[in-house]
Scaffold this active site. Structure first.
Site, PDB file in Angstrom:
ATOM      1  N   SER A  96      36.350  -2.258  53.595  1.00  0.00           N
ATOM      2  CA  SER A  96      37.790  -2.791  53.015  1.00  0.00           C
ATOM      3  C   SER A  96      37.828  -1.870  51.941  1.00  0.00           C
ATOM      4  CB  SER A  96      36.804  -4.167  53.045  1.00  0.00           C
ATOM      5  OG  SER A  96      35.777  -4.707  52.070  1.00  0.00           O
ATOM      6  N   TRP A  97      37.385  -1.598  51.446  1.00  0.00           N
ATOM      7  CA  TRP A  97      37.398  -1.396  49.527  1.00  0.00           C
ATOM      8  C   TRP A  97      38.351   0.081  50.270  1.00  0.00           C
ATOM      9  CZ3 TRP A  97      34.052  -1.228  44.594  1.00  0.00           C
ATOM     10  CH2 TRP A  97      34.305  -2.137  44.482  1.00  0.00           C
ATOM     11  N   ASP A 141      24.286   9.863  52.413  1.00  0.00           N
ATOM     12  CA  ASP A 141      23.877   9.385  50.852  1.00  0.00           C
ATOM     13  C   ASP A 141      24.149  10.191  49.881  1.00  0.00           C
ATOM     14  OD1 ASP A 141      21.961   8.536  49.226  1.00  0.00           O
ATOM     15  OD2 ASP A 141      19.878   8.846  50.555  1.00  0.00           O
ATOM     16  N   ASP A 166      30.598   0.024  45.657  1.00  0.00           N
ATOM     17  CA  ASP A 166      29.939  -1.256  45.212  1.00  0.00           C
ATOM     18  C   ASP A 166      28.801  -0.822  45.903  1.00  0.00           C
ATOM     19  OD1 ASP A 166      30.416  -3.431  46.234  1.00  0.00           O
ATOM     20  OD2 ASP A 166      31.520  -3.710  47.831  1.00  0.00           O
ATOM     21  N   LYS A 206      29.073  -1.444  40.880  1.00  0.00           N
ATOM     22  CA  LYS A 206      29.050  -3.083  41.118  1.00  0.00           C
ATOM     23  C   LYS A 206      27.655  -2.801  41.048  1.00  0.00           C
ATOM     24  CE  LYS A 206      27.966  -4.237  45.489  1.00  0.00           C
ATOM     25  NZ  LYS A 206      27.872  -4.923  46.909  1.00  0.00           N
TER      26      LYS A 206
END
Length: 254
Positions: A96-97, A141, A166, A206
């Site tokens: 979504s970002w 990763d 995020d 975040k």
């Protein structure tokens, strides 16, 4: 390592359903799941999703997750995404970002009379379905040097305007441990950002609020002209989630 650093999957399991456009400030009738079998905690989670206005709005706006509105609020207030710019989205799944970033860089913008290509790069440990206008590095990763080397090759000596993160670990039930792990993820993003951000660039990380916040803010203050701590309206009030925003990267030698 890969397991402990895996990004939370909560957004990928959002319950979407069609609805007419509405203001998130308006009350609406609470919906309770019928004939739902399972633990009370699972039932409570489903009820919360069904009654979450941002889940509804994400469906209406064709975003993959409600978290899109956290980024739109941050960008609406601070203008961190530059039209025609380069954005790196760390911990991107379900995407979504990256959807928001791809829309807001407008992919092509006129700059000094020439066409300037924008680019969004998404990276996550999990699989990510293709996103229009986004280069995806799935099952990768971010904390591994080989993944960061791939990102650098993709940039091809260009500098990013914005780095987004995020990322969060799977919750272990030990709040302090989880805070330490997500703090390490933030530091990894900041270290990488120091390599790839243009002068005046921005970063969003975040964090689950806790003891390491002060240290992270100290690091960011050395890197950026302005640092802000933000809890968007779309962040749930009972969550320790906050976002650290670094504005105007100042360590790039001109």
């Amino acid at each position: 390592m890969a397991t402990s650093m895996r990004k939370l999957a909560g957004c990928s399991t959002c319950i979407y359903f069609a609805s007419s456009r509405f203001s998130t400030s308006l009350p609406f009738r609470k919906i309770t799941p019928n004939k739902f079998k399972g633990k009370q905690s699972s039932r409570d989670w489903v009820t919360r999703q069904l009654n979450d206005p941002y889940v509804r709005l994400a469906n209406e706006e064709n975003y993959r997750c409600r978290s899109a509105f956290k980024l739109t609020e941050i960008d609406d207030n601070l203008r961190i995404i530059k039209p025609g710019g380069i954005v790196i989205d760390c911990g991107a799944a379900p995407g979504s970002w990256s959807q928001v970033a791809a829309q807001r860089i407008q992919l092509k913008s006129k700059h000094d009379g020439t066409q300037k290509e924008g680019m969004v790069i998404a990276v996550d440990l999990r699989d990510i379905e293709p996103i229009d206008g986004v280069t995806v590095f799935a099952n990768s990763d971010f904390t591994k040097s080989e993944t960061q080397s791939k990102l650098l090759r993709m940039l091809d000596n260009r500098l990013a305007n914005t780095v987004l993160s995020d990322m969060a670990p799977n919750a272990s039930g030990n709040r302090e441990h989880d805070h330490q792990v997500i703090s390490e993820l933030c530091l990894s993003v900041l270290k990488f950002s120091s390599q790839v951000l243009e002068s005046g660039g921005h970063v969003v990380c975040k964090l689950w609020d806790g003891s390491e916040k002060k240290k992270l803010l100290s690091v960011m203050n050395r890197m950026f002209e302005t640092v802000k701590t933000i809890k968007p309206d779309a962040s749930r009030s009972d969550s320790a989630e906050i976002f650290l925003v670094g504005l105007y990267f100042k360590l790039r030698k001109k």
